[in-house]
Enzyme design. Sequence first.
Site, PDB file in Angstrom:
ATOM      1  N   LYS A   1       7.480  33.401  29.563  1.00 42.47           N
ATOM      2  CA  LYS A   1       6.830  34.033  30.717  1.00 42.47           C
ATOM      3  C   LYS A   1       7.861  34.630  31.657  1.00 42.47           C
ATOM      4  CE  LYS A   1       2.725  34.196  29.894  1.00 42.47           C
ATOM      5  NZ  LYS A   1       3.106  34.213  28.539  1.00 42.47           N
TER       6      LYS A   1
ATOM      7  N   ARG B   1      -1.978  48.727  25.181  1.00 33.34           N
ATOM      8  CA  ARG B   1      -1.332  48.658  23.859  1.00 33.34           C
ATOM      9  C   ARG B   1       0.004  49.390  23.847  1.00 33.34           C
ATOM     10  NH1 ARG B   1      -5.283  47.512  19.904  1.00 33.34           N
ATOM     11  NH2 ARG B   1      -3.967  48.419  18.299  1.00 33.34           N
TER      12      ARG B   1
ATOM     13  N   GLU C   1       7.016  28.036  26.530  1.00 33.67           N
ATOM     14  CA  GLU C   1       6.111  29.070  27.076  1.00 33.67           C
ATOM     15  C   GLU C   1       6.607  29.524  28.451  1.00 33.67           C
ATOM     16  OE1 GLU C   1       4.029  31.006  26.101  1.00 33.67           O
ATOM     17  OE2 GLU C   1       2.897  31.652  27.851  1.00 33.67           O
TER      18      GLU C   1
ATOM     19  N   ASN D   1      -0.972  55.144  14.862  1.00 31.94           N
ATOM     20  CA  ASN D   1      -0.507  53.822  15.296  1.00 31.94           C
ATOM     21  C   ASN D   1      -0.012  53.117  14.049  1.00 31.94           C
ATOM     22  OD1 ASN D   1      -0.026  51.355  16.504  1.00 31.94           O
ATOM     23  ND2 ASN D   1      -2.131  50.657  16.174  1.00 31.94           N
ATOM     24  N   GLY D   2       1.261  52.701  14.031  1.00 30.66           N
ATOM     25  CA  GLY D   2       1.817  52.006  12.872  1.00 30.66           C
ATOM     26  C   GLY D   2       3.217  52.527  12.588  1.00 30.66           C
TER      27      GLY D   2
ATOM     28  N   LYS E   1       0.575  44.912  24.678  1.00 31.04           N
ATOM     29  CA  LYS E   1      -0.327  43.750  24.647  1.00 31.04           C
ATOM     30  C   LYS E   1      -0.634  43.308  23.224  1.00 31.04           C
ATOM     31  CE  LYS E   1      -3.070  40.627  26.288  1.00 31.04           C
ATOM     32  NZ  LYS E   1      -2.436  39.448  26.941  1.00 31.04           N
TER      33      LYS E   1
ATOM     34  N   CYS F   1       0.373  51.064  19.554  1.00 32.09           N
ATOM     35  CA  CYS F   1      -0.059  52.293  20.216  1.00 32.09           C
ATOM     36  C   CYS F   1      -1.580  52.257  20.221  1.00 32.09           C
ATOM     37  CB  CYS F   1       0.397  53.522  19.426  1.00 32.09           C
ATOM     38  SG  CYS F   1       2.143  53.608  19.198  1.00 32.09           S
TER      39      CYS F   1
ATOM     40  N   TRP G   1       3.661  53.252  22.177  1.00 30.40           N
ATOM     41  CA  TRP G   1       4.738  52.276  22.336  1.00 30.40           C
ATOM     42  C   TRP G   1       5.764  52.691  21.291  1.00 30.40           C
ATOM     43  CZ3 TRP G   1       7.401  48.795  19.357  1.00 30.40           C
ATOM     44  CH2 TRP G   1       8.207  47.889  20.056  1.00 30.40           C
TER      45      TRP G   1
ATOM     46  N   GLU H   1       9.608  37.730  29.959  1.00 22.00           N
ATOM     47  CA  GLU H   1       8.828  38.970  29.737  1.00 22.00           C
ATOM     48  C   GLU H   1       8.337  39.573  31.047  1.00 22.00           C
ATOM     49  OE1 GLU H   1       5.172  38.591  27.537  1.00 22.00           O
ATOM     50  OE2 GLU H   1       4.874  36.560  28.203  1.00 22.00           O
TER      51      GLU H   1
ATOM     52  N   HIS I   1      23.563  18.452  23.171  1.00 19.57           N
ATOM     53  CA  HIS I   1      24.111  18.976  21.901  1.00 19.57           C
ATOM     54  C   HIS I   1      24.574  20.426  22.038  1.00 19.57           C
ATOM     55  CE1 HIS I   1      22.731  15.323  20.027  1.00 19.57           C
ATOM     56  NE2 HIS I   1      21.542  15.504  20.558  1.00 19.57           N
TER      57      HIS I   1
HETATM   58  C1  AGP Z   1       2.483  36.662  25.484  1.00 21.07           C
HETATM   59  O1  AGP Z   1       2.780  36.536  26.875  1.00 21.07           O
HETATM   60  C2  AGP Z   1       3.175  37.820  24.872  1.00 21.07           C
HETATM   61  N1  AGP Z   1       2.760  39.015  25.460  1.00 21.07           N
HETATM   62  C3  AGP Z   1       3.172  37.822  23.369  1.00 21.07           C
HETATM   63  O2  AGP Z   1       4.111  36.850  22.991  1.00 21.07           O
HETATM   64  C4  AGP Z   1       1.841  37.508  22.631  1.00 21.07           C
HETATM   65  O3  AGP Z   1       1.489  36.172  22.830  1.00 21.07           O
HETATM   66  C5  AGP Z   1       2.075  37.718  21.120  1.00 21.07           C
HETATM   67  O4  AGP Z   1       2.394  39.070  20.924  1.00 21.07           O
HETATM   68  C6  AGP Z   1       0.868  37.338  20.268  1.00 21.07           C
HETATM   69  O5  AGP Z   1      -0.221  38.157  20.593  1.00 21.07           O
HETATM   70  P1  AGP Z   1      -1.684  37.742  20.041  1.00 21.07           P
HETATM   71  O6  AGP Z   1      -2.031  36.433  20.670  1.00 21.07           O
HETATM   72  O7  AGP Z   1      -2.587  38.862  20.453  1.00 21.07           O
HETATM   73  O8  AGP Z   1      -1.555  37.621  18.531  1.00 21.07           O
END
Ligand code: AGP
Length: 605
Positions: free
Chosen positions: A482, A27, A478, A98-99, A600, A2, A74, A485, A501
């Site tokens: 992508k 955030r 990766e 936040n937390g 983020k 948040c 969030w 998400e 396997h």
């Molecule tokens: C990446 O596309 C994601 N949004 C997420 O996996 C991100 O990489 C992860 O939360 C780590 O974030 P950071 O690099 O700020 O630690």
Amino acid sequence: MCGIVGIVSNKSVSASIISALKKLEYRGYDSAGISTISNGQISEQKCSGRVDNLEKILFQNPSSGDLGIGHVRWATHGVPNQVNAHPHSSEVVSVVHNGIIENSDELRKEYKEKGYSFKSQTDTEVITIMLTDYLKKENLINCIHKTLEKLEGSFALGVIFKDFDNLVVGARRGSPLAVGYGHNENFIGSDSYALKSMTNKISYLDDGDFCILFKEKVEFYNSDKKKINKQIFELSNEDNTADKGDYRDFMSKEINEQSITTKKCINEYLDKSRNDINIYNLPIDPKKINKIRLIACGTAYHSCLMAKYWIEEFTSLDVEADIASEFRYRKIKFNSNDLYIFVSQSGETADTYAALEKCKKNQVKTCGIVNVVESSIARMADFVLPIHAGPEIGVASTKAFIGQLIVLYLLTLKISKERNDIIDDEYLKLILDLKKLPELIEETLNKQKDIQLIARDFIEAKGTMYLGRGYSYPIAMEGALKLKELSYIHAEGYAAGEMKHGPLALIEDGMPVIVLAPKDRFFEKTISNMQEVIARGGKVLMITDDTSKTMNENIRFKFQIPKTNSTINSFLLTIPIQFLAYHVALLKNCDIDKPRNLAKSVTVE
Ligand code: AGP
């Protein structure tokens, strides 16, 4: 997860709070709210959805007052609706948080037995009730201190009090909180980025600290209620104001600026005249390093996985890549000659930060590879290597991933050189190849249209797979992340050799499968894995630098990347997998910069 902001000023604060909340929306964007003290009363306005919705409410019912707090959420406890939105206020106190308060259930029970009632399902509301209760019998400092002492879990707090209409309180344990200094006004914010437009003078609370902001001064206290001083940092003048420019969204801007950010990052670390890498003063003499451990989350973890292959290839060192949320709870055998490297774009990811704290407690040497140099991870690590990618606003990480790969590659080569694990000629050749990378990335970026045409074939997919071997395997992981998400389509990243396997059972007629097959030492083996998929009806998108007509007749699509040194193919393979996820999400009308359920910076565990 948040974002919080607080301002005490000599002028109305609601517009500045809204502006700061917009910068914090990356955030979390489930709901938003603000509260101020005006005419001696707490005035609270909040709503589900984006800050724009809150702004419309304020337009109808302006919120006056020269002190206040704001929040973008969030959701962790309680659905993202208006009631659960922050701030959470009583008659005399208003709180943004936040937390996660881990003992909120027992506190809720305790205060219900004292006769208090709760309006929301959130953990945060217990803080409001506790402060309200302590205010009846304690002075302000004791009220704050006793409340914080009873809380278990993580928090960054902003608090205002009806009967103290000249101050804002901030507190931190486990979630970041910055303090900004203005002229006749002072600020708190979840990060310096939110405060950047109002000040460039910033301090940071450490775990256990709380602060009291007046418009003419800021008081800091430690967890024993002792007054302390805080260092004031001057934020870099680098123009970090993120702006989309002519791009439709931040993500397309951040993908397309990767040739620029790559060039910038390389230039930051490369001594072009001597063709040497300017990384010195590592916390351990490279010759004495016994093992390297890489720790991160999500996309940053994939950059660690990539670095593991490079470190194995170019050095005599043992190396492990760990997911931070696992590492932080495992029984790690710490060794003072091991180097622990933490990779994080935001530098605020709770699991990565907690893993770093665990290493600090065990007195081992740490290095942070971050994009935000004022972040908590950067400030805690013994040694910091910035990736110089500029603000990354899109929740899906793109240019930061490439920046992490560049810095990890340079660090690997430097350590290898210092340990005499690599001969000078090879070191020079790898550096010269790296210097050509920005142009090759630009060339690949210019082929976006080829991927755009393919994307349509994915939008109806029930699921898909990304396959790769060796250096391509981390990029397969990766690519799958992508697509998941951004387009919400299920995707698996797999080591191509693993298909037989079990996962091969997933392949059915028409299923899209992305095969990363650069012409490296695994090429033939990867082609055989691809044939296994095609034989079962899989629809293959092959991403390769191979120019022969290999299997052309059975491959549905082929995306050509430029040829380069096989150890850095992964940079070029990354571009099409980013574009693919982007264009599939676009066709599905998904929110590109703020995908559902995500944030983020994941500052809660
Ligand atoms: C990446 O596309 C994601 N949004 C997420 O996996 C991100 O990489 C992860 O939360 C780590 O974030 P950071 O690099 O700020 O630690």
